[in-house]
Scaffold this motif. Structure first.
Motif, PDB file in Angstrom:
ATOM      1  N   HIS A  63       0.832  -1.205   0.000  1.00 10.62           N
ATOM      2  CA  HIS A  63       0.000   0.000   0.000  1.00 10.62           C
ATOM      3  C   HIS A  63       0.864   1.250   0.000  1.00 10.62           C
ATOM      4  O   HIS A  63       1.763   1.393   0.835  1.00 10.62           O
ATOM      5  CB  HIS A  63      -0.919   0.012   1.229  1.00 10.62           C
ATOM      6  N   THR A  65       1.318   4.847   1.025  1.00  6.24           N
ATOM      7  CA  THR A  65       0.735   5.667   2.093  1.00  6.24           C
ATOM      8  C   THR A  65       1.442   7.019   2.166  1.00  6.24           C
ATOM      9  O   THR A  65       2.483   7.208   1.532  1.00  6.24           O
ATOM     10  CB  THR A  65       0.890   4.981   3.462  1.00  6.24           C
ATOM     11  N   GLU A 116       5.731   3.522   0.979  1.00  5.96           N
ATOM     12  CA  GLU A 116       5.163   2.213   0.657  1.00  5.96           C
ATOM     13  C   GLU A 116       5.283   1.256   1.844  1.00  5.96           C
ATOM     14  O   GLU A 116       6.364   1.091   2.388  1.00  5.96           O
ATOM     15  CB  GLU A 116       5.918   1.646  -0.550  1.00  5.96           C
ATOM     16  N   SER A 145     -10.831  -4.741  -3.669  1.00  8.32           N
ATOM     17  CA  SER A 145     -10.786  -4.553  -2.214  1.00  8.32           C
ATOM     18  C   SER A 145     -12.188  -4.273  -1.679  1.00  8.32           C
ATOM     19  O   SER A 145     -13.008  -3.648  -2.350  1.00  8.32           O
ATOM     20  CB  SER A 145      -9.873  -3.385  -1.860  1.00  8.32           C
ATOM     21  N   ILE A 204      -5.020   1.670   5.782  1.00  9.76           N
ATOM     22  CA  ILE A 204      -6.097   1.278   4.874  1.00  9.76           C
ATOM     23  C   ILE A 204      -7.396   1.844   5.408  1.00  9.76           C
ATOM     24  O   ILE A 204      -7.753   1.603   6.565  1.00  9.76           O
ATOM     25  CB  ILE A 204      -6.177  -0.262   4.758  1.00  9.76           C
ATOM     26  N   ASP A 230      -9.732   3.341   0.350  1.00  5.77           N
ATOM     27  CA  ASP A 230      -9.150   2.188  -0.341  1.00  5.77           C
ATOM     28  C   ASP A 230     -10.191   1.118  -0.653  1.00  5.77           C
ATOM     29  O   ASP A 230      -9.849   0.004  -1.046  1.00  5.77           O
ATOM     30  CB  ASP A 230      -8.018   1.602   0.511  1.00  5.77           C
ATOM     31  N   LYS A 249      -1.275   1.652  -6.451  1.00  3.87           N
ATOM     32  CA  LYS A 249      -1.114   2.123  -5.072  1.00  3.87           C
ATOM     33  C   LYS A 249      -1.542   1.106  -4.026  1.00  3.87           C
ATOM     34  O   LYS A 249      -1.240   1.251  -2.831  1.00  3.87           O
ATOM     35  CB  LYS A 249      -1.927   3.411  -4.878  1.00  3.87           C
ATOM     36  N   PHE A 250      -2.291   0.114  -4.443  1.00  4.48           N
ATOM     37  CA  PHE A 250      -2.818  -0.887  -3.502  1.00  4.48           C
ATOM     38  C   PHE A 250      -2.948  -2.206  -4.254  1.00  4.48           C
ATOM     39  O   PHE A 250      -3.818  -2.355  -5.103  1.00  4.48           O
ATOM     40  CB  PHE A 250      -4.176  -0.411  -2.980  1.00  4.48           C
TER      41      PHE A 250
END
Length: 239
Positions: free
Chosen positions: A43, A45, A49, A89, A187, A191, A201-202
């Motif tokens: 992820h 952030t 990372e 997700s 998260i 997300d 990014k995820f």
DNA sequence: AATGCGATTCTCT
DNA sequence: GAGAATCGCATTT
């Protein structure tokens, strides 16, 4: 000892950083939950990372599973991402305080998912970031508590105690629960409903080799209302 | 280490 | 208006 208090052999060794692509997710939630053990969740952030090796998952098998949010085909604004294609997700908010993250399984329209219950930091930089997010969260919580206390006492403008030393319990239990790992990996609802087979990014990558014999099964947690489904051995843990 | 309890807000009925 | 795919802290062993 692993960061979450268990001995995980080979944790920081021989990681494969190859990204997981669509076909990996096009299976049922039970199979996906097993396959996700040892894989790495990545992820991007505000602190950089973060990479977590997945060490516990639970399968939520959808319309026939009394433990699932989508039992009986319940399709609402909240559960919508569960119906999306494998690799999406699904982040939901629980107990007024916590986010939990799932990865969906199977084709579009079939609402199955794997709840990610525990991760270990995949490298030292990730561990450091996870600790910072956890401490930040702890400070926010304590500040809010102090503020409420002060308000009910009629006071005002009281400052919260600063956490200077990292509590040992925080290091030991850094991301060993679905709520905690979302705090540690930053998260949030932002997300939710992300295609992790495509996002930059995820997403997920191959991780460590895991022998089948290192995966224990157990009952899922926190679904006492699910009747017979509460006893299914649909939780997978790396030992 | 194990147990008990309160927190806090979103979601769906 | 009820209950939730949980956690942190206090208390006790």
């Amino acid at each position: 000892m692993g960061i979450n208090g268990r001995n995980i052999q080979g944790l920081f060794l021989s990681e494969n950083q190859k990204r997981l692509t669509r076909e990996f997710f096009l299976t049922d939630a039970l199979e996906l939950s097993r396959r996700l053990i040892g894989k790495i969740m990545v992820h991007e952030t505000p602190l950089g990372e973060v990479r977590g090796i997945i060490t516990e998952t639970e399968a939520y098998m959808g319309v026939e599973d009394k433990g699932s949010h989508t039992y009986g085909g319940r399709r609402t604004e909240r559960t919508e991402p569960m119906f999306h294609i494998g690799g999406t997700s699904y982040v939901y908010f629980i107990y007024g305080m916590y986010n939990c993250v799932n990865v969906t399984a199977g084709v579009d329209g079939i609402p199955m998912a794997s709840l990610i219950r525990m991760v270990e930091p995949a490298d030292e930089a990730s561990r450091s970031i996870m600790e910072r997010f956890r401490i930040e969260d702890m400070q926010r919580r304590r500040a809010a508590r102090e503020k409420r206390k002060a308000e009910s006492a009629g006071d005002s403008g009281k400052s919260a105690a600063v956490v200077e030393k990292i509590p040992a319990s925080l290091k030991k239990h850094l991301a060993d629960g679905p709520g905690k790992l979302c705090i540690a990996m930053h998260i949030t609802k932002a997300d939710n409903d992300i295609d992790m087979a495509e996002s930059r990014k995820f997403y997920l990558t191959e991780g460590i080799e895991v022998e089948e014999s290192r995966i224990l099964t157990g009952k899922r947690i926190g679904i006492d209302y699910a009747e017979e489904a509460a006893d299914y051995l649909w939780r997978f843990t790396l030992i």
